[in-house]
Enzyme design. Sequence first.
Site, PDB file in Angstrom:
ATOM      1  N   PRO A 132      29.008  40.313  48.592  1.00  0.00           N
ATOM      2  CA  PRO A 132      29.654  41.618  48.483  1.00  0.00           C
ATOM      3  C   PRO A 132      31.034  41.549  47.838  1.00  0.00           C
ATOM      4  O   PRO A 132      31.939  40.906  48.362  1.00  0.00           O
ATOM      5  CB  PRO A 132      29.738  42.101  49.936  1.00  0.00           C
ATOM      6  CG  PRO A 132      29.572  40.890  50.766  1.00  0.00           C
ATOM      7  CD  PRO A 132      28.844  39.875  49.966  1.00  0.00           C
ATOM      8  N   GLU A 133      31.158  42.189  46.707  1.00  0.00           N
ATOM      9  CA  GLU A 133      32.454  42.379  46.068  1.00  0.00           C
ATOM     10  C   GLU A 133      32.732  43.883  46.105  1.00  0.00           C
ATOM     11  O   GLU A 133      32.050  44.614  46.828  1.00  0.00           O
ATOM     12  CB  GLU A 133      32.441  41.780  44.656  1.00  0.00           C
ATOM     13  CG  GLU A 133      32.095  40.278  44.687  1.00  0.00           C
ATOM     14  CD  GLU A 133      32.074  39.579  43.338  1.00  0.00           C
ATOM     15  OE1 GLU A 133      32.786  40.031  42.424  1.00  0.00           O
ATOM     16  OE2 GLU A 133      31.348  38.593  43.192  1.00  0.00           O
ATOM     17  N   ARG A 146      52.397  34.403  35.136  1.00  0.00           N
ATOM     18  CA  ARG A 146      51.857  33.346  35.991  1.00  0.00           C
ATOM     19  C   ARG A 146      51.302  32.181  35.177  1.00  0.00           C
ATOM     20  O   ARG A 146      50.465  32.367  34.293  1.00  0.00           O
ATOM     21  CB  ARG A 146      50.762  33.922  36.895  1.00  0.00           C
ATOM     22  CG  ARG A 146      51.250  35.023  37.843  1.00  0.00           C
ATOM     23  CD  ARG A 146      52.066  34.469  38.992  1.00  0.00           C
ATOM     24  NE  ARG A 146      51.256  33.628  39.836  1.00  0.00           N
ATOM     25  CZ  ARG A 146      50.573  34.051  40.903  1.00  0.00           C
ATOM     26  NH1 ARG A 146      50.643  35.320  41.264  1.00  0.00           N
ATOM     27  NH2 ARG A 146      49.840  33.222  41.602  1.00  0.00           N
TER      28      ARG A 146
END
Length: 288
Positions: free
Chosen positions: A2-3, A163
């Site tokens: 599940p995303e 980043r």
Amino acid sequence: MPELPEVEVVRSGLARHLVGHQISEVDVLHPRAIRKHVAGAKDFQARLAGLTIEAIRRRGKYLWFELDDNQALIGHLGMSGQFLLLPLSAEEEKHLRIRFEFADWPMQLRFVDQRTFGGMSIDELEIDESTGEGVPSTVAHIARDPFDPKFELAPLVTKLRSRHTEIKRLLLDQSVVSGIGNIYADESLWRAGIHPTRLGSSLTKVQLELLMNSAKEVMADALAAGGTSFDDLYVNVNGESGYFERSLAVYGRRGEPCSRCGKPIVRAAFMNRSSHYCPACQRPPRAR
DNA sequence: CATACCGCCTGTTAGC
DNA sequence: TGCTAACAGGCGGTAT
């Protein structure tokens, strides 16, 4: 697994049936399912009895039930969690972890979770003075997902460019942007033509905008397919929408031809799991 | 602070 | 055929 799209299908299905009902009894059948609720199972059960479900909300892969008095019941499906709405007489599942009954409705809400990576907890809802929006403290560290009305693309792109770590790690970091897991990370990167080990700082604004738009697009496609696939009183999400089997371009397709260029899809080890990508459409960074 | 990595879980499948 | 090892991977805690 599940995303965001699968969790949203669960959220909307639960909301359609559960809002307005009063919890009468809660049974915790496996302590690990409430490990984040430090006061334990007895306390969990006692605190929920008598409360009414007022709304069901979601951020990323977390969902929560808004209850009376700014209490929130938080749920995370982990790898294998399911919420089922079943008649009282339905046979008990092997991996049933928590069972809820209602004062005014002859159905059970069941939390079933084979691998116990998921779980539930109770938290105070923290209301933001300016927006009136409430988020449980358990969920406060989770960034807004691309479907959140207050999601902002530009600051996210700036953050990604700052980043010095691999872009796929950043996509999976729920404190940067939420809702994306391994499957949709691979699919988004393929759609945007970006190799998973490119550094965030090496990518252009335009590339990152395309990547995030791709992520939203692929999850919207999955949601459209998954949202049609469950019936009225049975909510079951195991990460298996019709979309799951048919429409993935790279995930789980090692060796199959890329639908854009025909080169075989590659699977590579990444962060103790795997990345799937097209070696031609997604050019690797130079060795560092 | 930013980044990297490990342990937690169990059922299924690949490989010898 | 029967066993073992790999694999699925989100997330929080800890180490660097």
